[in-house]
Design a protein around this motif. Structure first.
Motif, PDB file in Angstrom:
ATOM      1  N   TYR A 196      84.912  37.691 -19.406  1.00 38.85           N
ATOM      2  CA  TYR A 196      84.335  36.537 -20.103  1.00 38.85           C
ATOM      3  C   TYR A 196      84.943  36.460 -21.500  1.00 38.85           C
ATOM      4  O   TYR A 196      85.052  37.476 -22.197  1.00 38.85           O
ATOM      5  CB  TYR A 196      82.816  36.670 -20.217  1.00 38.85           C
TER       6      TYR A 196
ATOM      7  N   TYR B 209      71.021  44.791 -21.107  1.00 40.87           N
ATOM      8  CA  TYR B 209      70.891  44.046 -19.862  1.00 40.87           C
ATOM      9  C   TYR B 209      69.623  44.438 -19.119  1.00 40.87           C
ATOM     10  O   TYR B 209      69.037  45.498 -19.327  1.00 40.87           O
ATOM     11  CB  TYR B 209      72.116  44.233 -18.969  1.00 40.87           C
TER      12      TYR B 209
ATOM     13  N   LYS C  65      78.485  38.853 -14.433  1.00 40.58           N
ATOM     14  CA  LYS C  65      78.814  39.641 -13.258  1.00 40.58           C
ATOM     15  C   LYS C  65      79.651  40.855 -13.621  1.00 40.58           C
ATOM     16  O   LYS C  65      80.513  40.788 -14.512  1.00 40.58           O
ATOM     17  CB  LYS C  65      79.564  38.778 -12.246  1.00 40.58           C
ATOM     18  N   GLU C  66      79.417  41.935 -12.899  1.00 38.06           N
ATOM     19  CA  GLU C  66      80.132  43.190 -13.122  1.00 38.06           C
ATOM     20  C   GLU C  66      81.643  42.998 -12.946  1.00 38.06           C
ATOM     21  O   GLU C  66      82.105  42.368 -11.988  1.00 38.06           O
ATOM     22  CB  GLU C  66      79.621  44.252 -12.141  1.00 38.06           C
TER      23      GLU C  66
ATOM     24  N   TYR D 226      71.248  40.273 -16.211  1.00 40.08           N
ATOM     25  CA  TYR D 226      70.992  39.334 -17.301  1.00 40.08           C
ATOM     26  C   TYR D 226      71.196  40.066 -18.630  1.00 40.08           C
ATOM     27  O   TYR D 226      70.591  41.120 -18.862  1.00 40.08           O
ATOM     28  CB  TYR D 226      69.574  38.776 -17.218  1.00 40.08           C
TER      29      TYR D 226
ATOM     30  N   LYS E 220      77.777  45.818 -15.392  1.00 36.50           N
ATOM     31  CA  LYS E 220      76.877  45.665 -14.258  1.00 36.50           C
ATOM     32  C   LYS E 220      76.485  44.198 -14.131  1.00 36.50           C
ATOM     33  O   LYS E 220      76.392  43.474 -15.130  1.00 36.50           O
ATOM     34  CB  LYS E 220      75.621  46.522 -14.477  1.00 36.50           C
ATOM     35  N   THR E 221      76.255  43.744 -12.931  1.00 35.29           N
ATOM     36  CA  THR E 221      75.737  42.393 -12.724  1.00 35.29           C
ATOM     37  C   THR E 221      74.267  42.372 -13.134  1.00 35.29           C
ATOM     38  O   THR E 221      73.437  43.100 -12.579  1.00 35.29           O
ATOM     39  CB  THR E 221      75.881  41.985 -11.254  1.00 35.29           C
TER      40      THR E 221
ATOM     41  N   ASN F 172      83.643  32.135 -17.990  1.00 35.27           N
ATOM     42  CA  ASN F 172      84.687  32.919 -17.339  1.00 35.27           C
ATOM     43  C   ASN F 172      85.677  33.351 -18.412  1.00 35.27           C
ATOM     44  O   ASN F 172      85.318  33.380 -19.594  1.00 35.27           O
ATOM     45  CB  ASN F 172      85.357  32.090 -16.237  1.00 35.27           C
TER      46      ASN F 172
ATOM     47  N   ASP G 115      68.552  44.325 -14.972  1.00 32.10           N
ATOM     48  CA  ASP G 115      69.058  44.045 -13.629  1.00 32.10           C
ATOM     49  C   ASP G 115      67.951  43.914 -12.594  1.00 32.10           C
ATOM     50  O   ASP G 115      68.190  43.989 -11.379  1.00 32.10           O
ATOM     51  CB  ASP G 115      70.038  45.131 -13.200  1.00 32.10           C
TER      52      ASP G 115
ATOM     53  N   ALA H  60      73.277  35.294 -17.405  1.00 31.24           N
ATOM     54  CA  ALA H  60      73.705  36.001 -16.199  1.00 31.24           C
ATOM     55  C   ALA H  60      75.202  36.269 -16.242  1.00 31.24           C
ATOM     56  O   ALA H  60      76.006  35.336 -16.367  1.00 31.24           O
ATOM     57  CB  ALA H  60      73.357  35.187 -14.959  1.00 31.24           C
TER      58      ALA H  60
ATOM     59  N   GLN I  87      83.775  41.165 -14.174  1.00 34.40           N
ATOM     60  CA  GLN I  87      84.393  39.852 -14.409  1.00 34.40           C
ATOM     61  C   GLN I  87      84.628  39.683 -15.899  1.00 34.40           C
ATOM     62  O   GLN I  87      83.806  40.103 -16.721  1.00 34.40           O
ATOM     63  CB  GLN I  87      83.515  38.731 -13.877  1.00 34.40           C
TER      64      GLN I  87
END
Length: 580
Positions: A138, A159, A133-134, A85, A82-83, A103, A161, A131, A136
């Motif tokens: 890393y 997290y 992102k869902e 912190y 999920k997007t 990334n 949100d 922070a 993505q």
């Protein structure tokens, strides 16, 4: 050490990357000489970061371990659900660094957690919010130095949100993905300290000589008898001072009493402990040493009509008995004139306190290179160290072609190595394995030592009590042969204990004055002394070496206590069977 073509396993089976990529790589460095007490120790390994000793694929960042001083590197991609912190929680008994990229590019890794104190109790640290992102990817890298016998490491995350704050949960395969490449460069791989070793000596402007010794390969010259007046060995007067036994841990008293040598030449050497230079045998006055050699070579010239000339003084040793006189050992390299053939002179001389101007030859302290030596090793669940020992001795045999030694291995039921098979695969031909695993339920060192001594049938053989955690210098057997005399002397060298991360090629450590574990003596003299006390030292660890030194002195035997420049004890992990 693994090659760059790494084979990884998943749950004990070889991994097939066509079936599952929701995993992370876990590299592990636990080689024999790897001593990893913090992250930089691991970074400074020549095999880091891409040649681990083993590789696993893991589906959860949580594990425990029972091996200390190892390093681990976990890496791959994570995909947040999920997007939001995210905060990471690292729990460990060791030292760790957690790195995360912006990334999926490992070149953008940044450190978000570090635990680098000296405490080995379980503790944890939570990162600041980051922070993510869902869906993505890393890049993540986790570096771990396990310094505890019962080590633990794990990573959790949670997290927030804006509406929901989750509880911490372990990172697992739901969020993992293997990276497209395992070869990359990153700031996470850079060491943050200077290498400690002989490099430190550069600050001191000191040059450490090469102490590798090759004279043992030279044949002994056989024209040295009756060069000087004859004399016989006498029991030194100082031995009577040691008749009163000392307690197990009074090695300091013994050490100061039996180190009576002064040296000129090879054994008058220096070593380094961190950035401190140590010089641990007293120097013999060069004028005195050269005078001894001059007198001896004059006698050689008279005997050989001046056909032999001195090439090099390898060493001169003086051992003093204040009441009786001084014993000298000389080692010289000589050659016949107009030839390239070189020979070694190795002789014991004596100078009485009553006739200080005259040297005599100790005719009952003659030795030769064909004295048989049995090397004794006691083992239990130390397969990799035993293989290291076999490899070291095999190297000695290939180089020396010495046919006058054998190996006796006493095993208490090891299951991590097939000892017979490994010995048969080696070039070593003379070995004996004594199995005690069915007779004893645990490792008892003194019992093993006595069984090994009993297994030697030749009373005229030298028994060398050795240990697995040492290198095997090429001149070790030569030293045993020239320092052990039946009914007269035993030999227990002073060794250098390597510090963590030091190696024989880059030695750094301290001279152990108060340990007598490496011991050479004739079988007949082991029989005289009664061997090791396997009653008092059955359950107790340590002290049996001092007990043996007591026994040696009480039987009117002297001890040759000499620093060996290239005999190193590897820093190693604690042995689990000590605590059974």
């Amino acid at each position: 050490m693994a090659s760059t073509n790494i084979t990884c396993t998943f749950k004990g089976l070889q991994y097939d990357n066509r079936t599952d990529d929701q995993l992370l790589y876990r590299y592990r460095w636990d080689d024999l000489q790897d001593c990893i007490a913090d992250i930089d120790d691991m970074r400074q390994l020549l095999s880091f970061p891409n040649r681990p000793t083993s590789c696993q694929l893991i589906d959860r960042v949580q594990w425990s371990d029972t091996v200390e001083f190892i390093g681990e590197r976990v890496f791959g991609l994570i995909r947040p659900p999920k997007t939001a912190y995210y905060q990471f929680n690292v729990m460990t008994t060791g030292k760790v660094e957690l790195w995360l990229s912006f990334n999926q590019d490992p070149n953008s890794l940044r450190r978000i957690i570090m635990i680098n104190d000296g405490d080995s109790s379980r503790r944890h640290i939570i990162s600041h919010p980051i922070a993510l992102k869902e869906n993505q990817s890393y890049f993540i890298e986790f570096l771990h130095a396990n310094i505890a016998m019962r080590g633990y490491a794990a990573i959790q995350w949670r997290y927030f949100d804006g509406l929901t704050r989750t509880l911490f949960q372990f990172l697992d395969r739901r969020y993992f993905q293997l990276p497209s490449t395992i070869m990359y460069q990153s700031r996470s791989h850079q060491s943050y300290r200077m290498t400690i070793g002989y490099q430190e000596i550069q600050k001191l402007n000191i040059t450490i000589p090469n102490y590798n010794y090759t004279a043992y390969t030279q044949p002994l010259l056989n024209v040295t008898d009756n060069l000087l007046p004859k004399c016989s060995y006498k029991v030194p007067s100082y031995i009577s001072r040691h008749r009163k036994p000392v307690r197990d841990w009074e090695g300091d008293y013994l050490a100061r009493g039996i180190i009576r040598h002064r040296f000129y030449g090879r054994l008058n050497f220096i070593s380094v402990n961190d950035d401190k230079v140590q010089r641990c045998s007293p120097s013999l006055d060069p004028v005195k040493a050269l005078d001894i050699v001059h007198q001896y070579m004059q006698a050689v010239s008279r005997r050989t009509n001046q056909s032999i000339e001195l090439v090099k003084i390898i060493g001169v040793e003086e051992k003093s008995d204040d009441n009786q006189g001084k014993r000298y050992y000389i080692e010289l390299l000589v050659q016949y004139r107009n030839t390239d053939q070189r020979w070694r002179i190795s002789d014991y001389l004596y100078q009485s306190s009553h006739h200080q101007s005259q040297l005599c030859q100790l005719m009952d302290m003659k030795w030769n290179q064909h004295i048989y030596v049995d090397i004794v090793i006691i083992v239990y669940q130390q397969g990799r160290w035993l293989q290291y020992f076999i490899d070291q001795v095999s190297q000695y045999y290939r180089q020396s072609h010495d046919d006058y030694f054998g190996i006796i291995v006493v095993d208490f039921g090891s299951t991590d190595i097939n000892i017979h098979d490994q010995l048969r695969r080696s070039p070593l031909k003379k070995f004996k394995v004594v199995q005690l695993g069915t007779r004893y339920s645990r490792f008892i060192k003194t019992v093993g030592l006595n069984e090994a001594i009993k297994a030697v049938n030749n009373p005229n053989a030298i028994i060398l009590i050795f240990d697995l955690h040492f290198n095997f210098p090429m001149d070790l057997l030569d030293n045993a042969r020239k320092r052990c005399f039946m009914g007269k002397t035993a030999y227990t060298p002073i060794i250098l204990r390597l510090n963590c991360y030091a190696t024989p090629d880059n030695p750094n450590g301290f001279r152990e004055i108060f340990g007598y574990g490496i011991l050479a003596m004739y079988k007949s003299d082991f029989t005289r002394t009664g061997g090791y006390d396997s009653i008092k030292y059955r359950e107790q660890w340590g002290g049996e070496d001092v007990q043996m030194v007591n026994s040696i002195f009480s039987h009117n035997l002297d001890i040759e206590r000499v620093c060996h420049p290239t005999l190193y004890h590897h820093y190693h992990r604690a042995l689990p069977w000590k605590f059974l």
